[in-house]
Enzyme design. Structure first.
Site, PDB file in Angstrom:
ATOM      1  N   CYS A 383      37.820  45.632  33.373  1.00  0.00           N
ATOM      2  CA  CYS A 383      36.498  45.909  32.708  1.00  0.00           C
ATOM      3  C   CYS A 383      36.469  47.509  32.237  1.00  0.00           C
ATOM      4  CB  CYS A 383      35.477  45.636  33.704  1.00  0.00           C
ATOM      5  SG  CYS A 383      33.798  45.191  32.830  1.00  0.00           S
ATOM      6  N   HIS A 509      36.593  40.000  35.201  1.00  0.00           N
ATOM      7  CA  HIS A 509      37.033  40.602  36.655  1.00  0.00           C
ATOM      8  C   HIS A 509      37.752  39.529  37.323  1.00  0.00           C
ATOM      9  CE1 HIS A 509      34.203  44.091  36.969  1.00  0.00           C
ATOM     10  NE2 HIS A 509      33.468  43.501  36.033  1.00  0.00           N
ATOM     11  N   GLU A 511      39.723  39.903  39.895  1.00  0.00           N
ATOM     12  CA  GLU A 511      39.593  40.244  41.418  1.00  0.00           C
ATOM     13  C   GLU A 511      38.301  39.123  42.143  1.00  0.00           C
ATOM     14  OE1 GLU A 511      38.361  42.095  39.108  1.00  0.00           O
ATOM     15  OE2 GLU A 511      36.545  43.296  39.856  1.00  0.00           O
TER      16      GLU A 511
END
Ligand code: GLN
Length: 539
Positions: A383, A509, A511
């Site tokens: 990001c 993102h 993750e």
């Protein structure tokens, strides 16, 4: 079978790990074949944690449907491998907002609107909502905060009412407390737990099971003592000792028979024993790494452990997948300068530049990108980390010294990162970013396509700015390629440098979707690249 409702409250202290206990119990019940979800009720007045600084509340976790939520929802998804949604996280602010909006619409005409019954009715409605979808056998509700706080009282009151409104075998209450160890007296102390349970009982809620966080084993006498003073069955006081990994906690809870107590009280018959074999094999790999690698996490909230929770967890998953221990070394972006960057990042076998907002730390992040790019150290930007990779490349390869994101420099002549068109119309800050899952088309023949092994992917987002497509061709010609785009809006989702051994950055993102059983592929390949870099350094 009716939907079963389990409530988890906490006492004595905050940060005892209610989320992990709730997630571990959910995992055990799921491993017995039940359909389980977890929801969290948070006692603050923000509508959601999206407007909170990570220093206040840790990471803001984003769900598929674009809800900005508490980081415990990340644990729920990682443990269960099942997506959560906006309905899984409710704050006091959201409850009041609904009630007050209804009041203005005239829904309560003629009546005085009060905490009991109007606020508690709205809490109960939301506590039961997911259960009414028919998608779940068990709903676990984690009540945020600590029993005794003024803020959590309406939630406890709603629980109290619900316990009488549903059949006894459909309701179960678990209270998590702390048993401190006094070194000087060489003793575990039960008094704070007694007081906390008394407080809960004075609010009309009776715990069925008490889970005690403790550094030392609870003796049978101590368990009996707690049971006696706290009005629970002698066998229903269990311990939760500090675990070497959070993923060990379901096994610890199984050893304490938590799931058995729960299915007995809830009268759920004929369940097989839990099958935790996948989690077990993950844990075995985690416990026996064959190598070790250092990843520098460059961010601005590094002082707080929980600020980058999902990234940290993704490295745990990706490390196990590579049979490797990943040491995440956090580096304060603010402290990095062109002069000290080599020293600050000297131990790094891979560099991750983290997401973030605002101007602080940006120049340090740009230094870290440059260091990774020029020294061919594996690089991964997420990001804001991706946005800074684009800025760095524009400045130092294309020679546009003033290149910047307009988030930092609104007047730059080279706005290589700019506010998205739809964002230009919004002034409100809450819930207005580009949020949640969007598709991304991965270009063939790129590092991204090698990593994902397919063309269409979907990942989650939380941003207002994007790569300014006016510059995409010049960036591409100079060596920074856009390797993933949103098929509808053409928004650049992934960039990479083919000339570099491993340089990838994403607007999304990744993750947020990594789990122990399905580690996120970019993290897995990044750790692998870092391992290669480490062994090349040696030879
Ligand atoms: N501040 C940047 C934006 O809003 C990056 C956001 C992030 O890193 N999550 O686009």
């Amino acid at each position: 079978m009716n939907t079963k409702y389990i409530f988890v409250t906490g006492g004595v202290a905050s940060s005892l790990g209610k989320g992990i206990i709730a997630a571990s119990l959910a995992k055990l019940l799921q491993a017995r074949g039940l359909r389980v979800t977890i929801q969290k009720f948070d006692p603050y007045l923000n509508i959601d944690p999206g407007t909170l600084n990570p220093y206040e509340h840790g990471e803001c976790y984003v769900t598929e449907d674009g809800a900005e939520t508490d980081l415990d929802l990340g644990h729920y998804e990682r443990f269960l491998g099942v997506y959560t949604s906006q309905a899984n996280n409710v704050t006091t602010g959201r409850i009041y907002n609904t009630v007050i909006t209804k009041e203005r619409e005239g829904a309560y005409l003629g009546k005085t609107v009060q905490i009991v019954p109007h606020i508690t009715d709205e809490i109960k409605r939301r506590m039961l909502l997911l259960g009414q979808t028919g998608d779940y056998d068990v709903i676990i509700t984690e009540v945020g905060g600590t029993v005794g706080d003024m803020e959590s009282q309406p939630f406890v009151e709603a629980m109290r009412q619900l316990q009488w409104e549903m059949p006894e075998e459909d309701f179960l209450s678990i209270h998590l407390t702390l048993i401190p160890y006094l070194k000087a007296a060489k003793e575990l102390k039960t008094k704070p737990t007694q007081h906390s349970v008394q407080e809960l009982q004075s609010q009309g809620v009776h715990p069925d099971i008490i889970v005690c966080r403790t550094e030392k084993e609870l003796t049978p006498e101590l368990r009996r003592k707690i049971a006696l003073f706290c009005n629970v069955k002698p066998g229903h006081v269990i311990q939760s000792m500090d675990a070497w990994s959070i993923y060990q906690v379901p096994f610890n809870m199984e050893a304490e028979h938590l799931d058995e107590m729960v299915v007995n009280k809830l009268e759920i018959p004929d369940l097989p024993v839990p099958d935790l074999s996948k989690l077990k094999s993950f844990l075995e790999k985690l416990a026996h790494p064959e190598s070790e690698v250092n990843i520098a996490l460059v961010g601005k909230y590094v002082e707080l452990q929980d600020a980058y929770k999902s990234i940290q967890e993704s490295f745990v998953h990706a490390g196990a997948a590579n049979c490797c221990k990943v040491n995440v070394i956090t580096v304060q972006a603010d402290h990095i300068t062109p002069e000290n960057v080599s020293e600050k990042l000297s131990r790094a076998d891979g560099i991750l530049v983290a997401p973030g907002f605002g101007a602080r730390g940006l120049e340090g992040k740009i230094c870290a990108v440059r260091h990774a790019r020029e020294n061919k150290i594996p690089f991964f930007g997420i990001c804001l980390g991706m946005q800074m990779a684009v800025v760095e490349f524009s400045r130092n390869v294309l020679g546009w010294a003033d290149a910047a994101s307009t988030e930092e420099k609104p007047d730059t002549k080279h706005p290589v990162i700019d506010l998205m068109e739809e964002q230009k119309k919004t002034t409100r800050k809450g819930g207005t970013m580009r949020l949640g899952a969007y598709p991304c088309k991965v270009q063939k023949g790129t590092l991204a396509s090698q990593i994902y092994g397919r063309q269409m992917i979907s990942e989650r987002h939380r941003h207002r700015y994007e790569l300014n497509n006016l510059y995409a061709d010049e960036l591409q010609a100079a060596g920074l390629h856009v390797s993933g785009i949103n098929p509808q809006s053409r928004l650049a989702e992934i960039v990479e440098i083919p000339e570099h051994p491993f340089f990838i950055a994403t607007q999304f993102h990744p993750e947020l979707k990594s789990t122990p059983e399905h580690p996120q592929p970019i993290f897995v390949h990044f750790v692998k690249a870092a391992l290669n870099h480490k062994s090349n350094k040696k030879s």
